[in-house]
Design a protein around this motif. Sequence first.
Motif, PDB file in Angstrom:
ATOM      1  N   VAL A  54       4.142  -0.457 -24.097  1.00  0.00           N
ATOM      2  CA  VAL A  54       2.810   0.327 -23.668  1.00  0.00           C
ATOM      3  C   VAL A  54       2.436  -0.447 -22.216  1.00  0.00           C
ATOM      4  CG1 VAL A  54       0.480   1.002 -24.070  1.00  0.00           C
ATOM      5  CG2 VAL A  54       2.407   1.011 -25.974  1.00  0.00           C
ATOM      6  N   GLY A  55       2.470  -1.535 -22.461  1.00  0.00           N
ATOM      7  CA  GLY A  55       1.656  -2.294 -21.380  1.00  0.00           C
ATOM      8  C   GLY A  55       2.546  -2.217 -20.113  1.00  0.00           C
ATOM      9  N   LEU A  56       3.862  -2.251 -20.428  1.00  0.00           N
ATOM     10  CA  LEU A  56       4.808  -2.373 -19.138  1.00  0.00           C
ATOM     11  C   LEU A  56       4.876  -0.774 -18.598  1.00  0.00           C
ATOM     12  CD1 LEU A  56       7.832  -4.264 -20.656  1.00  0.00           C
ATOM     13  CD2 LEU A  56       6.295  -4.882 -18.835  1.00  0.00           C
ATOM     14  N   VAL A  63      11.323   2.252  -2.098  1.00  0.00           N
ATOM     15  CA  VAL A  63      12.223   1.080  -2.539  1.00  0.00           C
ATOM     16  C   VAL A  63      11.757   0.716  -3.981  1.00  0.00           C
ATOM     17  CG1 VAL A  63      13.416  -0.673  -2.316  1.00  0.00           C
ATOM     18  CG2 VAL A  63      13.000   0.649  -0.392  1.00  0.00           C
ATOM     19  N   VAL A  64      12.344   0.964  -5.067  1.00  0.00           N
ATOM     20  CA  VAL A  64      12.002   0.624  -6.259  1.00  0.00           C
ATOM     21  C   VAL A  64      12.849  -0.897  -6.456  1.00  0.00           C
ATOM     22  CG1 VAL A  64      12.004   1.145  -8.682  1.00  0.00           C
ATOM     23  CG2 VAL A  64      11.454   2.869  -7.139  1.00  0.00           C
ATOM     24  N   PRO A  65      11.865  -1.701  -6.579  1.00  0.00           N
ATOM     25  CA  PRO A  65      12.590  -3.086  -7.023  1.00  0.00           C
ATOM     26  C   PRO A  65      13.179  -3.150  -8.340  1.00  0.00           C
ATOM     27  CG  PRO A  65      10.158  -3.505  -6.955  1.00  0.00           C
ATOM     28  CD  PRO A  65      10.510  -1.841  -6.967  1.00  0.00           C
ATOM     29  N   TRP A  66      14.405  -2.574  -8.828  1.00  0.00           N
ATOM     30  CA  TRP A  66      14.880  -2.460 -10.142  1.00  0.00           C
ATOM     31  C   TRP A  66      14.925  -3.801 -10.636  1.00  0.00           C
ATOM     32  CZ3 TRP A  66      13.824   1.650 -12.234  1.00  0.00           C
ATOM     33  CH2 TRP A  66      13.810   2.889 -11.544  1.00  0.00           C
ATOM     34  N   VAL A 107       5.522  -5.163  -9.310  1.00  0.00           N
ATOM     35  CA  VAL A 107       6.303  -4.142  -8.922  1.00  0.00           C
ATOM     36  C   VAL A 107       5.753  -3.149  -7.878  1.00  0.00           C
ATOM     37  CG1 VAL A 107       7.700  -1.954  -9.786  1.00  0.00           C
ATOM     38  CG2 VAL A 107       7.587  -4.075 -11.160  1.00  0.00           C
ATOM     39  N   GLY A 108       4.751  -2.952  -7.982  1.00  0.00           N
ATOM     40  CA  GLY A 108       3.992  -2.099  -6.927  1.00  0.00           C
ATOM     41  C   GLY A 108       3.915  -2.724  -5.538  1.00  0.00           C
ATOM     42  N   GLN A 109       3.692  -3.925  -5.577  1.00  0.00           N
ATOM     43  CA  GLN A 109       3.644  -4.727  -4.268  1.00  0.00           C
ATOM     44  C   GLN A 109       4.982  -4.920  -3.582  1.00  0.00           C
ATOM     45  OE1 GLN A 109       0.926  -4.820  -2.371  1.00  0.00           O
ATOM     46  NE2 GLN A 109       0.614  -3.508  -3.947  1.00  0.00           N
ATOM     47  N   THR A 110       5.804  -5.447  -4.431  1.00  0.00           N
ATOM     48  CA  THR A 110       7.217  -5.620  -3.973  1.00  0.00           C
ATOM     49  C   THR A 110       7.781  -4.604  -3.521  1.00  0.00           C
ATOM     50  OG1 THR A 110       7.312  -7.354  -5.933  1.00  0.00           O
ATOM     51  CG2 THR A 110       9.545  -6.876  -4.602  1.00  0.00           C
ATOM     52  N   GLY A 111       7.554  -3.308  -4.152  1.00  0.00           N
ATOM     53  CA  GLY A 111       8.154  -2.022  -3.943  1.00  0.00           C
ATOM     54  C   GLY A 111       7.549  -1.575  -2.308  1.00  0.00           C
ATOM     55  N   VAL A 112       6.160  -1.799  -2.444  1.00  0.00           N
ATOM     56  CA  VAL A 112       5.515  -1.308  -1.077  1.00  0.00           C
ATOM     57  C   VAL A 112       6.112  -1.921   0.201  1.00  0.00           C
ATOM     58  CG1 VAL A 112       3.143  -1.558   0.100  1.00  0.00           C
ATOM     59  CG2 VAL A 112       3.200  -0.684  -2.082  1.00  0.00           C
ATOM     60  N   LEU A 113       6.100  -3.432  -0.078  1.00  0.00           N
ATOM     61  CA  LEU A 113       6.760  -4.217   1.146  1.00  0.00           C
ATOM     62  C   LEU A 113       8.156  -3.947   1.381  1.00  0.00           C
ATOM     63  CD1 LEU A 113       5.138  -7.532   0.435  1.00  0.00           C
ATOM     64  CD2 LEU A 113       4.662  -5.959   2.244  1.00  0.00           C
ATOM     65  N   ALA A 114       9.160  -3.720   0.599  1.00  0.00           N
ATOM     66  CA  ALA A 114      10.329  -3.349   0.585  1.00  0.00           C
ATOM     67  C   ALA A 114      10.478  -1.736   1.317  1.00  0.00           C
ATOM     68  CB  ALA A 114      10.995  -3.392  -0.615  1.00  0.00           C
ATOM     69  N   SER A 115       9.574  -0.955   1.000  1.00  0.00           N
ATOM     70  CA  SER A 115       9.591   0.294   1.217  1.00  0.00           C
ATOM     71  C   SER A 115       9.122   0.254   2.853  1.00  0.00           C
ATOM     72  CB  SER A 115       8.671   1.244   0.640  1.00  0.00           C
ATOM     73  OG  SER A 115       8.970   1.194  -0.967  1.00  0.00           O
ATOM     74  N   ILE A 116       8.093  -0.380   3.021  1.00  0.00           N
ATOM     75  CA  ILE A 116       7.682  -0.507   4.558  1.00  0.00           C
ATOM     76  C   ILE A 116       8.850  -1.165   5.510  1.00  0.00           C
ATOM     77  CG2 ILE A 116       6.195  -1.687   6.131  1.00  0.00           C
ATOM     78  CD1 ILE A 116       3.916  -1.534   4.169  1.00  0.00           C
ATOM     79  N   ASP A 117       9.644  -2.151   4.931  1.00  0.00           N
ATOM     80  CA  ASP A 117      10.710  -3.022   5.588  1.00  0.00           C
ATOM     81  C   ASP A 117      11.767  -1.668   6.007  1.00  0.00           C
ATOM     82  OD1 ASP A 117       9.575  -5.040   6.137  1.00  0.00           O
ATOM     83  OD2 ASP A 117      10.319  -6.228   4.242  1.00  0.00           O
ATOM     84  N   LEU A 148      12.123  -5.474 -11.618  1.00  0.00           N
ATOM     85  CA  LEU A 148      11.590  -4.705 -12.857  1.00  0.00           C
ATOM     86  C   LEU A 148      12.030  -5.036 -13.976  1.00  0.00           C
ATOM     87  CD1 LEU A 148       9.389  -2.453 -13.522  1.00  0.00           C
ATOM     88  CD2 LEU A 148      11.335  -0.770 -13.286  1.00  0.00           C
ATOM     89  N   GLY A 149      13.296  -5.231 -14.068  1.00  0.00           N
ATOM     90  CA  GLY A 149      14.422  -5.466 -15.122  1.00  0.00           C
ATOM     91  C   GLY A 149      13.656  -6.987 -15.703  1.00  0.00           C
ATOM     92  N   LEU A 150      13.803  -7.960 -14.601  1.00  0.00           N
ATOM     93  CA  LEU A 150      13.347  -9.175 -14.987  1.00  0.00           C
ATOM     94  C   LEU A 150      12.031  -9.411 -15.613  1.00  0.00           C
ATOM     95  CD1 LEU A 150      14.525 -11.355 -11.767  1.00  0.00           C
ATOM     96  CD2 LEU A 150      15.382 -11.591 -14.403  1.00  0.00           C
ATOM     97  N   THR A 151      11.276  -8.215 -15.231  1.00  0.00           N
ATOM     98  CA  THR A 151       9.882  -8.485 -15.747  1.00  0.00           C
ATOM     99  C   THR A 151       9.747  -8.060 -17.135  1.00  0.00           C
ATOM    100  OG1 THR A 151       9.191  -7.994 -13.666  1.00  0.00           O
ATOM    101  CG2 THR A 151       7.560  -7.869 -15.163  1.00  0.00           C
ATOM    102  N   VAL A 152      10.644  -6.642 -17.218  1.00  0.00           N
ATOM    103  CA  VAL A 152      10.478  -6.282 -18.891  1.00  0.00           C
ATOM    104  C   VAL A 152      11.337  -7.117 -19.702  1.00  0.00           C
ATOM    105  CG1 VAL A 152      11.656  -4.593 -20.090  1.00  0.00           C
ATOM    106  CG2 VAL A 152      10.575  -4.114 -18.016  1.00  0.00           C
TER     107      VAL A 152
END
Lengths: 626, 256
Positions: free
Chosen positions: A555-557, A585-588, A288-298, A591-595
Amino acid sequence: MLRLSWSTFRERWQLFIGAIVTVCLGVALVQSSLLILVTAATSGLVEAIALLAITLGVSTFLAVFIVSSTFAFTVAQRRRDLALLRLVGAGRGQVRRLLLSEALLLGVLGTASGVPLGLVAMDVQTSLLTSLGFVPPDFAARWRDWILGVSAGVGVGVALAGVLAASRRAGRVRPLDALRDTGEGARVMTGARWFFGLLFLAGTVALVTVSAFVGPEGAIPLTINAALTASVALSALSPLVVPLVGRLLGLLLRGSTLGTLAQANLRDGVRRSASTAAPLLVLVALLVGQTGVLASIDRASVHEQRRDLAGDLVVTSTGPGAAGLESVPGVAVAAERLRVPMTVTTRTVDDGEVETETEDFDAAVVDPAAYAQTYRRAPEAGSLADLRGDTVAVGSGRYPLGAELEAGIGGRTVTLRVAAVLPQTMGGGEEILLPPGLVPDPVASAATAETIVRVEPGADTSDVAEAIGARGLGEVSTLDEWITASASRQQDTSSGIMTVVLGLSGLYALIAVVNAVVIAAAERRREFAVARVSGLSRGQVVRMALVESWAVTAVGLLLGGVAAAGTLAGIAGATARISGVATVVVPWELLGLTVAGALLVVGGTNVWTTLAATRSRPVALVGAGE
Amino acid sequence: MTAPAATRWQQTAGRTPAAVELRGVSRHYGGKHAQVRALDDVSVAFAQGSWTAVMGPSGSGKSTLLHCAAGLERVSAGQVLLGEHDLTAADDAELTALRRSEIGFVFQSFNLIASLTAEQNVTLPLKLAGQRVSAKAVRQVLASVGLDERRRHRPRELSGGQQQRVAIARAMVTRPRVLFADEPTGALDSTSARQVLRLLREMVDGVGQTIVMVTHDPAAAASADSVMFLSDGRIVDHARAPSAAEVAERLARLEG
């Protein structure tokens, strides 16, 4: 000692299988990434090298991380056995050596299986890199004999590094612990955990803070590192958080017997919970962190270009064509950017030896006056008016104003003086601007030109577009379409990188989580049996364990989300500083898929292992002394 | 039996020198406010070649006494002497060395290493001590507990009584000065328990082994040379070679 390690190994292979798979995977990936990297480096494939370096770093980190959390867990589980050894005369050093030789065995087994797997991984990785366009189709990495040494070193090194902390803890197990029935030490929150937790937390804060002050190229690796340090910090501190969440769960499930039991177990099995939560934490933080960072930069770069570019249309053509465009009725300004490749060679004197380094750039030949009319921001230093003759304008942070660059353009070498430094951008800006006249005609006429067109006030944009199209001057799109299209091209590359790196960490996390769940269940047979003779049905035991495991997953999530939020905070700062607007940009969807995936995998494994652990009649287990 | 007279209790059998001696040993648990005195100024000497049973109600401090005497637990005050060694002053390395040569343990829950065979379990203390292991000596020890045939079996393939005998063989293989036994018959059926007690008796009578045994089983205690009774961290009573009924009666008095 080695013999004892081996018999422990045979007896308790479930405890180690996950760690072996992890080491094996680590060896395979390091080996294949390194072989490809060496070949790519000799061919100068810069993008592939960066990607492979990230893969190398992440796979090594995750391997050490997972091996160490596995061993921390097994030491806790085997506390009685270790104490027993102390009781019959083993010294502290011997207990430590026992664990280290177990790690050695683990490393050897992992290496032995990792080397052949590495060959398969190399094929997969190469085809992946080829399909993502990082390397040419005919690219083939070569086997090198020395890699065997590296692989063995990595395998054994990762295993030993992972077990180091655990072996120290094992050495501190007291003989008296053999006589107590507690499966794990009362104090999970050790001094070392505090130390490393707080140290890495401070490191994360520092990285996030720094990432807000560097350019986007620097922010990406910094935030990847921040996600990793945050993972270490939070998993070290997780024994503090897990019981807290357990209490929360207790509030949610008040009144239900199974919920109360699950909550009590959570509080009781802090270490068990922590080892399941840790890999999930890393996964979410990275994913989530990395995808969010890249999407935010874009997104920030799209915002920025919309703000900075003053124009209505973009015409893409081959060879210079601005002159033709200016004669189209309704065109006020036509600012051309002719894309030509260029190299800059720098020489540094180091210990009396001259080192040359050549960097590739994608330069744009522009008419300074027209450029200034379609680009709203002034240079950081110097002036575009000075961009004529043997001069150059460079992107922020590359070369200082007035520097002389040895440039290679179209096969010729010229010395260019830096006349202007362009303002810092989120990534959409130009690397290098050249004045007309430096590029040989044959090169210029083969180059791609992107011309930003501003129409005259009162003229209709679509009429002008039609007129340009009718004259066959090039492909016309609106400025907005062009910005979006180039952003999505950029994003394709980014998501290619992400697929490789995140797919990898996802795989690791999966192994680690399944591993932790399997170990935990294997060690809980007796506990489950006691629950059943106390009146719980098998189904109820399974449900209790499921509720518990989902709470741990949560907890982990959650902690992973906190780590990801930290990295996103860093990028918000960076975008705010560079483009003026904080963009996050939060990759919702992801995030949903990961959860959902995490709940499914943990829940599924848990049900399976609990069923397996409750297969035999409970009385048989409760009675057994050992 | 008055308490002050009982706190200093010397075992006098044969006036042999003490194998283990506790001098004014106290052990406290907990903080300043909620302190529990598990042992309260206990002085006792266990003579060489004697078998002493330690009895008392739950929480009387009998396990703590055993742990302190064996150097497994630090004392809060006082001194523990194992022959010429002062356990209370020994560091971890010295205690480890003593566990290899001078101290043997047997517990209720057998505490064998599940992944090792009976033979490997028995040789483990020697190997940990870095000593050469003579196969003949090991077989002799296993034979002395009647398990030579089963030396290749793992603990889970053995009955409870057999596991306990392996544990005794492991404790004896280093020829320790003292054997500490914590409820050695607690997890066994009565036949296996009798077998184990007979084995311990043979060791005392045969090679003059010193045994300190905590138990709550009057029958087990009656096998010992003498029985010592603990209550609230103090020695309150003792009996020489009592019958099981006598032991049960004294214990009931303490618990009542």
